[in-house]
Every structure is written in C-alpha cells, then in structure tokens.
Design an enzyme around this catalytic site. Structure first.
Site, PDB file in Angstrom:
ATOM      1  N   GLY A  73      11.359   0.353   0.664  1.00  0.00           N
ATOM      2  CA  GLY A  73      12.013  -0.525  -0.297  1.00  0.00           C
ATOM      3  C   GLY A  73      12.748  -1.669   0.375  1.00  0.00           C
ATOM      4  O   GLY A  73      13.080  -2.658  -0.269  1.00  0.00           O
ATOM      5  N   ILE A  74      12.979  -1.555   1.648  1.00  0.00           N
ATOM      6  CA  ILE A  74      13.771  -2.563   2.359  1.00  0.00           C
ATOM      7  C   ILE A  74      13.008  -3.877   2.499  1.00  0.00           C
ATOM      8  O   ILE A  74      13.519  -4.947   2.149  1.00  0.00           O
ATOM      9  CB  ILE A  74      14.218  -2.038   3.740  1.00  0.00           C
ATOM     10  CG1 ILE A  74      15.150  -0.838   3.569  1.00  0.00           C
ATOM     11  CG2 ILE A  74      14.904  -3.145   4.535  1.00  0.00           C
ATOM     12  CD1 ILE A  74      15.423  -0.076   4.858  1.00  0.00           C
ATOM     13  N   GLY A  75      11.791  -3.824   3.003  1.00  0.00           N
ATOM     14  CA  GLY A  75      11.034  -5.047   3.261  1.00  0.00           C
ATOM     15  C   GLY A  75      10.790  -5.875   2.019  1.00  0.00           C
ATOM     16  O   GLY A  75      11.025  -7.091   2.009  1.00  0.00           O
ATOM     17  N   ARG A 134      34.461  -9.913 -14.887  1.00  0.00           N
ATOM     18  CA  ARG A 134      34.913 -10.113 -13.510  1.00  0.00           C
ATOM     19  C   ARG A 134      33.763 -10.240 -12.515  1.00  0.00           C
ATOM     20  O   ARG A 134      33.937 -10.748 -11.404  1.00  0.00           O
ATOM     21  CB  ARG A 134      35.848  -8.986 -13.082  1.00  0.00           C
ATOM     22  CG  ARG A 134      35.197  -7.624 -12.996  1.00  0.00           C
ATOM     23  CD  ARG A 134      36.238  -6.514 -12.742  1.00  0.00           C
ATOM     24  NE  ARG A 134      35.652  -5.201 -12.846  1.00  0.00           N
ATOM     25  CZ  ARG A 134      35.253  -4.482 -11.808  1.00  0.00           C
ATOM     26  NH1 ARG A 134      35.404  -4.932 -10.583  1.00  0.00           N
ATOM     27  NH2 ARG A 134      34.726  -3.288 -11.997  1.00  0.00           N
ATOM     28  N   CYS A 193       7.895  -0.655  -1.843  1.00  0.00           N
ATOM     29  CA  CYS A 193       7.185  -0.606  -0.560  1.00  0.00           C
ATOM     30  C   CYS A 193       7.564   0.735   0.070  1.00  0.00           C
ATOM     31  O   CYS A 193       8.198   1.560  -0.579  1.00  0.00           O
ATOM     32  CB  CYS A 193       7.494  -1.812   0.327  1.00  0.00           C
ATOM     33  SG  CYS A 193       9.151  -1.902   1.033  1.00  0.00           S
ATOM     34  N   GLY A 194       7.202   0.953   1.294  1.00  0.00           N
ATOM     35  CA  GLY A 194       7.452   2.260   1.906  1.00  0.00           C
ATOM     36  C   GLY A 194       8.901   2.692   1.838  1.00  0.00           C
ATOM     37  O   GLY A 194       9.225   3.768   1.351  1.00  0.00           O
ATOM     38  N   HIS A 229      27.050  -4.385 -12.501  1.00  0.00           N
ATOM     39  CA  HIS A 229      27.871  -5.248 -11.656  1.00  0.00           C
ATOM     40  C   HIS A 229      27.122  -6.432 -11.058  1.00  0.00           C
ATOM     41  O   HIS A 229      27.743  -7.449 -10.736  1.00  0.00           O
ATOM     42  CB  HIS A 229      28.490  -4.440 -10.519  1.00  0.00           C
ATOM     43  CG  HIS A 229      29.460  -3.414 -10.985  1.00  0.00           C
ATOM     44  ND1 HIS A 229      30.149  -2.613 -10.111  1.00  0.00           N
ATOM     45  CD2 HIS A 229      29.863  -3.040 -12.228  1.00  0.00           C
ATOM     46  CE1 HIS A 229      30.943  -1.799 -10.792  1.00  0.00           C
ATOM     47  NE2 HIS A 229      30.777  -2.039 -12.076  1.00  0.00           N
ATOM     48  N   HIS A 274       0.812  -1.220   0.000  1.00  0.00           N
ATOM     49  CA  HIS A 274       0.000   0.000   0.000  1.00  0.00           C
ATOM     50  C   HIS A 274       0.846   1.271   0.000  1.00  0.00           C
ATOM     51  O   HIS A 274       0.476   2.270  -0.620  1.00  0.00           O
ATOM     52  CB  HIS A 274      -0.946   0.001   1.211  1.00  0.00           C
ATOM     53  CG  HIS A 274      -0.225  -0.123   2.510  1.00  0.00           C
ATOM     54  ND1 HIS A 274       0.298  -1.332   2.959  1.00  0.00           N
ATOM     55  CD2 HIS A 274       0.097   0.794   3.448  1.00  0.00           C
ATOM     56  CE1 HIS A 274       0.886  -1.147   4.117  1.00  0.00           C
ATOM     57  NE2 HIS A 274       0.789   0.136   4.440  1.00  0.00           N
TER      58      HIS A 274
END
Length: 148
Positions: free
Chosen positions: A69-71, A133, A66-67, A99, A10
């Site tokens: 972005g972490i979750g 690499r 998400c709020g 990368h 949300h």
C-alpha cells in the site's frame, strides 16, 4: 450512487477485485482501471490512472491496492487533488475520512485480509468528513504554505 475507481498493481489485484465486487454489491458503479492479473506491472502507472480519473471527474473517490500500500499511496499523493490514505483497520479508515477527507482508500494486498479490507471499505464509505477544525489543514494539502 457515485462512481468509485479501483486500481492496483499485480500484488494487489486479487484484493482490488474483491473490493470492486463489494462496491458493486453496495450499489456503486465501479471504474476498474486494472490491473487484473498476476503479471508484474508498476504501481505508479495505476496510481496515476486513478489520480487522473479523479481529476477528470470520471470518479468521485477511489480504492487503490499494491503489495504494501505504500508505493501506490506515494504515487497517488503526488497529485494535489488526491488525499490517499493508507489504512490498516476500521479506526484508521474512519479517521482518514473524519479528519483528512481522504478521497482514496489504500490497502496493502499482501498485508490486509479480506475481512479487514471489507471493514475498512465500509468505514471509508460510511464516514463523513467532519470539517471544522480540520478544514484549514486539509486545505493546505492541496496548496501547501510557503513556510510551515
């Protein structure tokens, strides 16, 4: 053009909808996995839907919000075929592709303005993976070694 899946909770729905429109304007087919309104939902549910769309081939890449972005990035990265990168600007979006061969762009809906989000999306779409690499390291993401 390939299919790109979009998903959010949300707190990210408004930015996700904006980015879905941007993708359509660029000629991509969008697989919208929700959510599309302000009613509270759980970000893992939508992260898992996006991961499933990638696993089954319904989408080639994804965008998740998400709020913070972490979750949702944590939920997505539980799946070995997903390389979700939480980015904050053009450079981090570009490096996530160059990368890390990121296949999901993740943004914080409460932290990222629309112009920055548009710029991140463009960098994510336009930047090729360098390989070379980086290839061995990226391979370990889907199949971690037994010892570091």
């Amino acid at each position: 053009m390939s299919v790109i899946a979009v998903a959010s909770d949300h707190a990210g729905a408004e930015l996700k909808n904006f980015l879905a429109d941007e993708l359509r304007a660029k000629g991509f087919e969008v697989l919208d996995l929700g959510t599309n309104g302000p009613a509270s939902v759980d970000y893992p549910d939508y992260g898992y839907k996006l991961a499933e769309a990638l696993a089954t081939g319904r989408a080639a890449r994804g965008v998740a919000v998400c709020g913070s972005g972490i979750g949702i990035s944590i939920a997505l990265n539980r799946h070995p075929h997903v390389r979700a990168a939480l980015v904050h600007d053009h450079l981090t979006a570009r490096l996530s592709r160059m990368h890390n061969d990121a296949n999901v762009l993740v943004l914080g809906g409460r932290l990222t303005g629309v112009e920055t989000a548009r710029d991140c999306l463009a960098a994510f779409l336009d930047t090729p993976y360098e390989g070379g690499r980086h290839a061995g390291r990226v391979a370990k993401l889907g199949n971690p070694p037994s010892k570091p």
